[in-house]
Design an enzyme around this catalytic site. Sequence first.
Site, PDB file in Angstrom:
ATOM      1  N   GLY A  45       0.837  -1.186   0.000  1.00  0.00           N
ATOM      2  CA  GLY A  45       0.000   0.000   0.000  1.00  0.00           C
ATOM      3  C   GLY A  45       0.873   1.237   0.000  1.00  0.00           C
TER       4      GLY A  45
ATOM      5  N   GLY B 247      -0.443   4.601  -0.247  1.00  0.00           N
ATOM      6  CA  GLY B 247      -1.162   5.834  -0.026  1.00  0.00           C
ATOM      7  C   GLY B 247      -0.265   6.768   0.760  1.00  0.00           C
TER       8      GLY B 247
ATOM      9  N   ASN C 238      -6.053   1.136  11.214  1.00  0.00           N
ATOM     10  CA  ASN C 238      -6.773   1.579  12.402  1.00  0.00           C
ATOM     11  C   ASN C 238      -7.669   0.458  12.912  1.00  0.00           C
ATOM     12  OD1 ASN C 238      -5.788   4.275  12.414  1.00  0.00           O
ATOM     13  ND2 ASN C 238      -7.196   4.799  10.766  1.00  0.00           N
TER      14      ASN C 238
ATOM     15  N   LYS D 213      -5.333   4.438  20.366  1.00  0.00           N
ATOM     16  CA  LYS D 213      -5.428   5.053  19.040  1.00  0.00           C
ATOM     17  C   LYS D 213      -6.823   4.817  18.446  1.00  0.00           C
ATOM     18  CE  LYS D 213      -4.412   6.499  14.772  1.00  0.00           C
ATOM     19  NZ  LYS D 213      -3.530   5.793  13.851  1.00  0.00           N
TER      20      LYS D 213
ATOM     21  N   GLU E 270     -13.600   4.733   5.955  1.00  0.00           N
ATOM     22  CA  GLU E 270     -13.375   3.564   6.812  1.00  0.00           C
ATOM     23  C   GLU E 270     -14.446   3.437   7.895  1.00  0.00           C
ATOM     24  OE1 GLU E 270      -8.925   2.118   7.224  1.00  0.00           O
ATOM     25  OE2 GLU E 270      -9.126   4.158   7.968  1.00  0.00           O
TER      26      GLU E 270
END
Length: 308
Positions: A7, A9, A104, A187, A270
Amino acid sequence: MNILVQGAGALGAYFGGRLLEAGLSVSFFVREKRAAQLIQEGLRINSPEGNVEIKNVTVYTSPEKVKNIDLVILAVKGYHLDQTIPQVQTIVQQTGAFVLPLLNGVEHLGRLQQAIGKEKVLGGFASIIATLNEKGHVNHTSASSAVKFGVLHNEQTEICEQLEEIHSLVKTNFLREENILKHMWKKYIFITALSGITSAMQLPAGYIASTKASFNVAKNVVLEMSTLAKKEGIELTEQEVEIMADRLKGFQKEATSSMHQDMRKGLPLEVEHLQGGALRLAAKHDVTVPVIETLYGILKPYENGKPD
């Protein structure tokens, strides 16, 4: 150590770029369109931690071609996890690599452990505010950045020690945490509140503290998420919960969440991975989380991008 960043991004490109800048062996596994962009543009980072431009980036688009990798840094969005898991399985089977997911939430841990084995999945997450511009360059806007990681299985000690050594080499933070699962939950709690309120308001994070009502919505998400954490065996003190809530007041006016950035761009959100995951945990423990449920209902129509 040979590292594959899966990934590219803003998150994957940023941390992968910092590792490359330090002279480490790093390649990227990406989709065809992003691969073409990286080959043409290279990898460029604009950041308070220092700008960098790297040409001749090594990219893969087929998992079967990935060889000789020690660590996969999984830097995909939660909504890409379904299509990512078979690729990760193939790469781990071919290379024996460990996987450090920076997604996340917490649901992905169990899914990855089931797919490739508990001993292969480290705990971890990233802290950064960044986005990609139209050329695929990273615009990093927060004052700092960090990857935090830790052992979830006793076979991961050596790879975590190797990752610790990276910290002194890179222009970012690679920090080992002893109780990584608790840090992941903190988090998760914070980002669920921040992403939910900014996206529902459709305003930057600086507006959270502008009215008591808006702040109370965000704070109640923190409280509901903290209840879920305790149900999952994560002990948080009242002071820790209060600190998380108070952090929501401290953003500069135009700072915002990645979910709100995606919403403004008309990109997928998300919401299922964050707020939806919280609802599944609430159902598992038979508790109610009415504020999270409300935010989930507001944001769900935007899950696949701007509704037609």
